[in-house]
Design an enzyme around this catalytic site. Sequence first.
Site, PDB file in Angstrom:
ATOM      1  N   HIS A  96       0.900  -1.197   0.017  1.00  0.00           N
ATOM      2  CA  HIS A  96      -0.050  -0.099  -0.087  1.00  0.00           C
ATOM      3  C   HIS A  96       0.945   1.200  -0.008  1.00  0.00           C
ATOM      4  O   HIS A  96       0.449   2.356   0.184  1.00  0.00           O
ATOM      5  CB  HIS A  96      -0.894  -0.016   1.277  1.00  0.00           C
ATOM      6  CG  HIS A  96      -1.786  -1.326   1.361  1.00  0.00           C
ATOM      7  ND1 HIS A  96      -1.310  -2.268   2.211  1.00  0.00           N
ATOM      8  CD2 HIS A  96      -2.806  -1.602   1.020  1.00  0.00           C
ATOM      9  CE1 HIS A  96      -2.199  -3.419   2.182  1.00  0.00           C
ATOM     10  NE2 HIS A  96      -2.938  -2.958   1.291  1.00  0.00           N
ATOM     11  N   GLY A 114     -10.829   8.626   3.748  1.00  0.00           N
ATOM     12  CA  GLY A 114     -11.939   9.453   3.068  1.00  0.00           C
ATOM     13  C   GLY A 114     -13.223   8.673   2.602  1.00  0.00           C
ATOM     14  O   GLY A 114     -14.421   8.753   2.493  1.00  0.00           O
ATOM     15  N   ILE A 115     -12.657   7.732   1.629  1.00  0.00           N
ATOM     16  CA  ILE A 115     -13.415   6.789   0.897  1.00  0.00           C
ATOM     17  C   ILE A 115     -14.434   5.796   1.946  1.00  0.00           C
ATOM     18  O   ILE A 115     -15.672   5.567   1.875  1.00  0.00           O
ATOM     19  CB  ILE A 115     -12.677   5.757  -0.074  1.00  0.00           C
ATOM     20  CG1 ILE A 115     -12.222   6.796  -0.987  1.00  0.00           C
ATOM     21  CG2 ILE A 115     -13.746   4.644  -0.869  1.00  0.00           C
ATOM     22  CD1 ILE A 115     -11.175   5.883  -2.116  1.00  0.00           C
ATOM     23  N   SER A 155     -11.254   1.384  10.341  1.00  0.00           N
ATOM     24  CA  SER A 155     -12.207   2.327  10.703  1.00  0.00           C
ATOM     25  C   SER A 155     -13.757   1.935  10.796  1.00  0.00           C
ATOM     26  O   SER A 155     -14.242   2.334  11.631  1.00  0.00           O
ATOM     27  CB  SER A 155     -11.995   3.287   9.458  1.00  0.00           C
ATOM     28  OG  SER A 155     -10.878   4.128   9.353  1.00  0.00           O
ATOM     29  N   ASP A 183      -3.573  13.269  12.083  1.00  0.00           N
ATOM     30  CA  ASP A 183      -4.352  11.841  11.725  1.00  0.00           C
ATOM     31  C   ASP A 183      -5.749  12.071  11.395  1.00  0.00           C
ATOM     32  O   ASP A 183      -6.579  12.683  11.639  1.00  0.00           O
ATOM     33  CB  ASP A 183      -4.417  11.081  13.336  1.00  0.00           C
ATOM     34  CG  ASP A 183      -4.874   9.797  13.093  1.00  0.00           C
ATOM     35  OD1 ASP A 183      -4.473   8.798  12.421  1.00  0.00           O
ATOM     36  OD2 ASP A 183      -6.162   9.566  13.528  1.00  0.00           O
ATOM     37  N   ALA A 184      -5.963  11.194  10.373  1.00  0.00           N
ATOM     38  CA  ALA A 184      -7.122  11.246   9.694  1.00  0.00           C
ATOM     39  C   ALA A 184      -8.317  10.876  10.497  1.00  0.00           C
ATOM     40  O   ALA A 184      -9.481  11.462  10.457  1.00  0.00           O
ATOM     41  CB  ALA A 184      -7.159  10.506   8.329  1.00  0.00           C
ATOM     42  N   GLY A 185      -8.149   9.650  11.344  1.00  0.00           N
ATOM     43  CA  GLY A 185      -9.406   9.244  12.264  1.00  0.00           C
ATOM     44  C   GLY A 185      -9.750  10.348  13.117  1.00  0.00           C
ATOM     45  O   GLY A 185     -10.983  10.615  13.540  1.00  0.00           O
TER      46      GLY A 185
END
Length: 581
Positions: free
Chosen positions: A220, A407-408, A449, A558-560
């Site tokens: 990834h 985001g997806i 998530s 952090d995205a979360g």
Amino acid sequence: MAKQILNKDVSNVVDESLTGYLLAYRKYYKKIGEYNAFMYKGHREGKVALVVGGGSGHEPLFTGFCGAGLADAVACGNVCASPNPELIKMTAQAVDQGKGVLFVYGNYAGDNLNFDMAEEMCRAEGMKTAHVREWDDFASAPIERITDRRGIAGDVYTIKIAGAACDAGLSLEEVLRITEKARDNTSSIGVAISPGTLPGNEKPTFEIDDDEMEFGMGLHGEPGIERTKMMPCSDMVDRMYNELKQEMNLKSGEEIAVLINGLGSTPLIELNLVYFELYKRMHKDGIQVYDAEVKNYCTCMEMGGFSITFLRMDDELKPYYDAPCYSPFYAKGSANVTVAEDDSEEELEFDENDVEPAKIVRSKEGVLTELNAEDTRNMLLYIADKVIAQKPYLTEVDSAIGDGDHGIGMAGGMQKAKKKLLKMAGEENAYQLFETAGQAMLMSMGGASGVIFGSLYLSGAQGMEPKAVLCADDLAKMERKSLAAIQERGGAQVGDKTMVDALAPAVEAMEAGSGKGLLKMLKDAEAAAKQGVENTKNYVAKFGRAKSLLERAIGHQDAGATSVYFIIQGMREFVEGEISE
């Protein structure tokens, strides 16, 4: 940006791609309900069942390794995200013969969380289960932290031997032992020369100059051992071979199986050249090649590069390795392949994720001092729309230190929650609305998530006495329960660069401010969450794919945690009546 063959709307790319696969090979496979999962029609009865799965986008892994002598069924997640627990459980139930089910999957946080929860659900219904997590990528962690290593192309050997052990009629305990032995005698290392791009993302999974390459990079885009200038194939192979030989302590006379795996865009002429260079070195050192294969097995969209996998052979593993097997993408020997007649009642349908726009209605103008059930429903709908609108921003934040899929995943989960909530007008129990929304997220998002953000709504509401109206104290207690469940499930603490860094201070602010009224409490919680997001820029990640970056993750939020902030901000905006269009 790499050119890709996609439809204008990429939100259904996994559903549509899987449907295409099953339509093409429908004589072998049967879809499992309405899930992104399928089973081999000819799987043998009266044996341990083998279920494999993981994120899509790595084809032919995992879909191409279901068939005669291989996996009995496959559970497919979204792109680079694990399947959700319900999907995994239903996949296992479809092929369970009462002898037990073995799960094989890659060692990633999202897969571990979702498969663990699925096993709990299976066992609660009386099924026997076990699992093997693939961790062949020795570049991702030292031997003393072997359980932190990622799973890459070594999955192929582990699935092959597990499928043969299941078909041999062994007990679940013996199948587990043989499969773990195969896993523990498998090592892989890869090199990346160009990135892949996830459907719907404008940016690639990582950035690398045209004259650069990276040894040990993950599927990834996780960082590897070293980034260097491009070099001839012989030099690449020389380094990778020496690393493998040292890792496995290979000696002259030992037998190994060899897998040369293309990562997506590397042509066979180059992969065959890799094996040519590798064979010269193995032959010189007296390493005996029991078997070798060169192909694309475990990819990441159009990523450029390859990996080399070694499996140390012995007299116990050889019969399972040699056992005949067949799928459209992987075959050995002569297998007894079951080809079923076309069955019109199995006509496949596309799962449309789109839902109608929500019309947000509040019970009164001005500031709300409490939330009745209908207010609660509309608040959750408003939050869902807000998070969906932030999909590009969350993708950008996650792409900096993750794989860009947050985001997806959040948009997809909120879309599922929204679809459920739109059907719940008239619900009188406000807690039930949180529980339903959380369940929809948990069972649709996949990845880490899905479990974590599903629990944000679900865990706090479960077990609460039904209530028609929620006050500030009710929300504070509910979020404390959710935080405890999330930390118990994932183990994250403040400072680990996760969503907990925003949620924990927000919960503390809610508890401190619950006596000051609903709006004041939520304003304090929003401010605390915002500061928590800002604090994550100072932390080294302890979880997820960002943990491999170490100090390189510092400076990025952090995205979360960012998603938590948007959720709490949405609650405050709804209560205050400042609903943004």
